[in-house]
Design a protein around this motif. Sequence first.
Motif, short mmCIF file in Angstrom:
data_model
loop_
_atom_site.label_atom_id
_atom_site.label_comp_id
_atom_site.label_asym_id
_atom_site.label_seq_id
_atom_site.Cartn_x
_atom_site.Cartn_y
_atom_site.Cartn_z
N ASP A 15 69.71 14.34 61.34
CA ASP A 15 68.50 15.07 60.98
C ASP A 15 68.81 15.83 59.70
OD1 ASP A 15 66.15 16.49 60.84
OD2 ASP A 15 66.61 17.82 62.51
N ALA A 16 68.09 15.49 58.64
CA ALA A 16 68.33 16.12 57.34
C ALA A 16 67.28 17.18 57.05
CB ALA A 16 68.35 15.07 56.24
N GLY A 17 66.90 17.94 58.06
CA GLY A 17 65.90 19.00 57.88
C GLY A 17 66.51 20.18 57.15
N ASP A 18 66.20 21.38 57.60
CA ASP A 18 66.72 22.59 56.96
C ASP A 18 68.25 22.65 57.01
OD1 ASP A 18 64.15 23.36 56.42
OD2 ASP A 18 63.98 24.61 58.21
N VAL A 19 68.80 22.22 58.15
CA VAL A 19 70.25 22.21 58.35
C VAL A 19 70.64 20.80 58.77
CG1 VAL A 19 72.14 23.13 59.73
CG2 VAL A 19 70.26 24.62 59.08
N LEU A 20 71.63 20.22 58.11
CA LEU A 20 72.10 18.89 58.44
C LEU A 20 72.75 18.92 59.81
CD1 LEU A 20 72.02 16.28 56.77
CD2 LEU A 20 74.37 16.72 56.13
N ASP A 59 77.06 -3.91 63.93
CA ASP A 59 77.09 -3.12 62.69
C ASP A 59 77.42 -1.64 62.90
OD1 ASP A 59 76.32 -5.50 61.51
OD2 ASP A 59 74.20 -4.95 61.42
N GLY A 60 77.26 -1.15 64.11
CA GLY A 60 77.50 0.26 64.38
C GLY A 60 76.31 1.15 64.05
N GLU A 61 75.27 0.57 63.44
CA GLU A 61 74.07 1.32 63.09
C GLU A 61 72.90 0.35 62.95
OE1 GLU A 61 73.90 2.33 58.60
OE2 GLU A 61 76.02 2.45 59.17
N ILE A 62 71.71 0.90 63.00
CA ILE A 62 70.52 0.06 62.88
C ILE A 62 69.37 0.90 62.33
CG2 ILE A 62 69.67 0.48 65.23
CD1 ILE A 62 68.94 -2.54 65.34
N ARG A 63 68.51 0.27 61.56
CA ARG A 63 67.27 0.92 61.08
C ARG A 63 66.10 0.32 61.82
NH1 ARG A 63 67.72 4.14 56.69
NH2 ARG A 63 69.58 3.90 55.43
N ARG A 64 65.27 1.19 62.38
CA ARG A 64 64.06 0.72 63.06
C ARG A 64 63.01 0.41 62.01
NH1 ARG A 64 60.75 2.67 66.43
NH2 ARG A 64 60.60 4.67 65.44
N ARG A 65 62.50 -0.79 62.01
CA ARG A 65 61.48 -1.18 61.04
C ARG A 65 60.09 -0.74 61.46
NH1 ARG A 65 64.14 -6.81 60.68
NH2 ARG A 65 65.80 -6.38 59.19
N SER A 66 59.90 -0.55 62.76
CA SER A 66 58.56 -0.23 63.26
C SER A 66 58.22 1.25 63.16
CB SER A 66 58.43 -0.67 64.72
OG SER A 66 59.38 0.02 65.51
N GLY A 67 59.19 2.09 62.84
CA GLY A 67 58.95 3.53 62.79
C GLY A 67 58.61 4.03 61.40
N GLY A 68 58.09 5.23 61.35
CA GLY A 68 57.78 5.87 60.08
C GLY A 68 59.00 6.57 59.52
N TRP A 69 58.97 6.87 58.23
CA TRP A 69 60.10 7.52 57.57
C TRP A 69 60.37 8.91 58.14
CZ3 TRP A 69 59.08 12.19 55.44
CH2 TRP A 69 57.77 12.48 55.13
N TRP A 70 59.37 9.55 58.73
CA TRP A 70 59.50 10.91 59.24
C TRP A 70 60.12 10.95 60.64
CZ3 TRP A 70 55.15 8.04 58.65
CH2 TRP A 70 54.50 7.64 59.82
N GLU A 71 60.22 9.81 61.30
CA GLU A 71 60.72 9.80 62.67
C GLU A 71 62.23 10.00 62.69
OE1 GLU A 71 57.48 7.23 65.08
OE2 GLU A 71 59.06 6.09 64.11
N LYS A 72 62.67 10.84 63.61
CA LYS A 72 64.10 11.20 63.69
C LYS A 72 64.98 10.01 64.04
CE LYS A 72 63.24 15.64 63.23
NZ LYS A 72 63.39 16.25 61.96
N ASP A 73 64.42 9.01 64.74
CA ASP A 73 65.22 7.87 65.18
C ASP A 73 65.03 6.65 64.27
OD1 ASP A 73 62.58 7.57 66.11
OD2 ASP A 73 63.22 6.27 67.74
N GLY A 74 64.68 6.86 63.02
CA GLY A 74 64.50 5.75 62.08
C GLY A 74 65.80 5.05 61.72
N HIS A 75 66.91 5.76 61.75
CA HIS A 75 68.24 5.20 61.47
C HIS A 75 69.16 5.70 62.58
CE1 HIS A 75 71.54 4.36 58.24
NE2 HIS A 75 71.81 3.81 59.40
N LEU A 76 69.61 4.78 63.44
CA LEU A 76 70.42 5.15 64.59
C LEU A 76 71.85 4.64 64.45
CD1 LEU A 76 67.83 4.30 67.36
CD2 LEU A 76 68.61 6.57 66.73
#
Length: 137
Positions: A15-20, A59-76
Motif C-alpha cells: 500500500d503506497a498511501g500516506d505511509v508505505l 513468478d512469486g507475484e501477479i497483477r490482477r487485470r480485472s481490477g482498477g488501479w486504485w484497488e489494494k490487491d492490484g499487484h499481489l
Amino acid sequence: MSAAPEKVECLYAIDAGDVLRVIRFPVVKKTAKRIYYDVTGWVSRASIRFVDRQTIERDGEIRRRSGGWWEKDGHLYLNEPALPDYDQKPNLAELKAAMATAHPDRGGSNEAFIVARERYEKARAAQTPPAEGDQVT
C-alpha cells in the motif's frame, strides 16, 4: 500450556498511501488452478477474489487485470515483500572507501573509479544543503 497460534496463509500487497506498508490478504481456499483470498475490510462489502495459482507460484507475484488501479490487491505477492527504505541515506565514508579502492593507482580500473566517484559525488551533493544564493533547480 496453550497451543501455538495457527499461522494464517496470506497473499501480500504494498500500500503506497500516506505511509508505505504491507497489506495481508488471508487465503481462504486453494484449488489446483486458483487461490481464493479475502479482501473484506479493503472494499465496501465483503468479497472473496481469486488469482491464478500456477502464475503466482511460478513468478512469486501477479497483477490482477480485472481490477482498477486504485484497488489494494492490484499487484499481489506470494511472499511478504521487503519495503524499500527511502529514508536511508548513503554512507559517505563507505562510498569514499569504495572510490579509493577503485582508483587505478590502487589496482582498480579507470571505469570502476569513474563509476565509484560519480556515486560518491551524487550522494554528497544530495546530503549537502545548497549554499545561500545558490540557484535550486
